[in-house]
Scaffold this active site. Structure first.
Site, PDB file in Angstrom:
ATOM      1  N   ILE A  18      29.120  32.978  44.000  1.00  0.00           N
ATOM      2  CA  ILE A  18      29.230  34.403  43.703  1.00  0.00           C
ATOM      3  C   ILE A  18      28.694  34.714  42.312  1.00  0.00           C
ATOM      4  O   ILE A  18      28.052  35.748  42.094  1.00  0.00           O
ATOM      5  CB  ILE A  18      30.699  34.855  43.832  1.00  0.00           C
ATOM      6  CG1 ILE A  18      31.161  34.742  45.286  1.00  0.00           C
ATOM      7  CG2 ILE A  18      30.881  36.293  43.345  1.00  0.00           C
ATOM      8  CD1 ILE A  18      32.640  34.961  45.486  1.00  0.00           C
ATOM      9  N   GLY A  72      30.998  30.745  35.107  1.00  0.00           N
ATOM     10  CA  GLY A  72      30.764  30.201  36.445  1.00  0.00           C
ATOM     11  C   GLY A  72      29.539  30.815  37.092  1.00  0.00           C
ATOM     12  O   GLY A  72      29.547  31.138  38.285  1.00  0.00           O
ATOM     13  N   ALA A  73      28.449  30.943  36.313  1.00  0.00           N
ATOM     14  CA  ALA A  73      27.271  31.699  36.768  1.00  0.00           C
ATOM     15  C   ALA A  73      26.213  30.848  37.436  1.00  0.00           C
ATOM     16  O   ALA A  73      25.179  31.380  37.853  1.00  0.00           O
ATOM     17  CB  ALA A  73      26.652  32.429  35.567  1.00  0.00           C
ATOM     18  N   TYR A 116      46.214  27.528  43.729  1.00  0.00           N
ATOM     19  CA  TYR A 116      45.094  28.477  43.725  1.00  0.00           C
ATOM     20  C   TYR A 116      45.594  29.891  43.974  1.00  0.00           C
ATOM     21  O   TYR A 116      45.254  30.829  43.250  1.00  0.00           O
ATOM     22  CB  TYR A 116      44.063  28.089  44.783  1.00  0.00           C
ATOM     23  CG  TYR A 116      42.862  29.011  44.825  1.00  0.00           C
ATOM     24  CD1 TYR A 116      41.839  28.885  43.893  1.00  0.00           C
ATOM     25  CD2 TYR A 116      42.746  30.005  45.798  1.00  0.00           C
ATOM     26  CE1 TYR A 116      40.726  29.733  43.922  1.00  0.00           C
ATOM     27  CE2 TYR A 116      41.652  30.837  45.840  1.00  0.00           C
ATOM     28  CZ  TYR A 116      40.651  30.702  44.895  1.00  0.00           C
ATOM     29  OH  TYR A 116      39.562  31.555  44.940  1.00  0.00           O
ATOM     30  N   SER A 121      41.013  36.925  44.485  1.00  0.00           N
ATOM     31  CA  SER A 121      40.885  36.393  45.840  1.00  0.00           C
ATOM     32  C   SER A 121      41.842  37.110  46.783  1.00  0.00           C
ATOM     33  O   SER A 121      42.872  37.635  46.357  1.00  0.00           O
ATOM     34  CB  SER A 121      41.207  34.894  45.840  1.00  0.00           C
ATOM     35  OG  SER A 121      41.286  34.378  47.152  1.00  0.00           O
TER      36      SER A 121
END
Length: 326
Positions: A14, A9-10, A193, A171
């Site tokens: 973030i 997820g780069a 989530y 999270s």
């Protein structure tokens, strides 16, 4: 030898901020962007190289929401590297988020306003779906796909003489109340989530009990409340514009409102510089930002519930899924 750092997820948020900060700190690393979209990965690579022309940056396609894609990506990484020093497990989704406006208005004028913004408790629900692999989409993307990636890369990660690191992006929304071992994929609930992020906390603890002796250490991070594509997808953009002054005001009274991806990546970067043996395997490392915009890291104990059973259940799914792919 360059240290090899792989980040899932780069290409945005973030993950991209983490890559930028790592290269600013140490441009001698080899950075690999593991992304679902090769087009977005290439765009992120170009952006990183424009600000760090001498950097060594590569890309690989990995969709952690697809077991087939994870296995293919792992094969490429295994062919490309002899060892991976850091594996940042950052990719994640929050599909179809819905906000209870009644709960929002009520919370906005209550003593729980800071907690409401920071955790989304009682405020956020999601509509999940089932993937082609027969798993809940949020569970597979946020937890299970990453676990399969770890297992496939185990020969590159386990070296007693040169420890490697797993660093999960969790999270503040990770809550024990949203998670159940009898429904660990969260098929029945509406807080998939939150459940998945609590599952990553448990899995990180369980992985340490199994892998530390093999030279692999796992840590989990909370980036705080960060404005990313995931966050902006919760409410219309104009609404965020309206309440942003309120959020900046609230940051004077709490350290969890990191706001920017750069600040949210603080704990992820901090862990890059720590000796894994010195870290607490039961801690979650929180990115914090003061009212004066100073960033720092605070470790807090993970709220643990049957983490060993969680690992056993994930392993069971992994074995059956791997067999099905073969």
């Amino acid at each position: 030898m360059r240290k090899v750092v792989v980040v899932t997820g780069a290409n945005s948020g973030i993950g991209l901020a983490l890559c930028q900060r790592l290269l600013s700190q140490d441009d001698q690393i080899h950075l690999c962007l593991a992304c679902r979209s090769m087009q977005r990965a290439e765009a992120a690579r170009s952006a990183l190289l424009s600000s760090h022309p001498s950097a060594d940056v590569s890309i690989v396609q990995v969709d952690v929401g697809s077991i087939k894609s994870v296995l293919q990506g792992a094969r490429i990484l295994t062919q490309r590297y002899k060892q991976i020093d850091y594996l940042y497990l950052n990719a994640g989704i929050m599909p179809n988020p819905q906000v209870s406006l009644k709960a929002f208005v009520k919370g906005l004028f209550s003593r729980k306003v800071i907690s409401m913004f920071a955790t989304g408790e009682g405020l956020l629900t999601q509509k999940d779906s089932v993937t082609e692999d027969g798993l809940q989409k949020v569970f597979e993307t946020n937890v299970f796909g990453h676990y399969i990636l770890i297992k496939e890369l185990e020969p590159l990660l386990c070296h007693n003489n040169n420890p490697s690191r797993l660093i999960w992006t969790s999270s503040s929304n990770a809550r024990k109340s949203a998670f159940s071992l009898s429904d660990y994929q969260h098929r029945q609930g509406q807080e998939s989530y939150s459940s998945s992020k609590y599952a990553t906390d448990l899995l990180s603890v369980a992985l340490n009990t199994h892998y530390n002796i093999k030279g692999l250490y796992s840590s989990v991070v909370c980036p705080g409340l960060v404005m990313t594509n995931l966050t902006y997808g919760i409410l219309p953009s104009f609404f965020w514009t309206l309440i942003m002054p309120v959020m900046w005001l609230i940051r004077l009274f709490t350290n969890s409102f990191t706001i920017s991806p750069h600040n949210g990546a603080e704990a992820l970067v901090w862990l890059f510089n720590q000796k894994p043996e010195s870290l607490d395997p039961l801690a979650k490392y929180h990115s914090c930002t003061s009212g004066l915009a100073n960033s720092y890291v605070t470790p807090l104990k993970v709220s643990i519930l049957h983490y060993s059973t969680m690992k056993e259940k994930v392993i069971s799914i992994a074995c059956s899924s791997r067999t099905a792919q073969l």
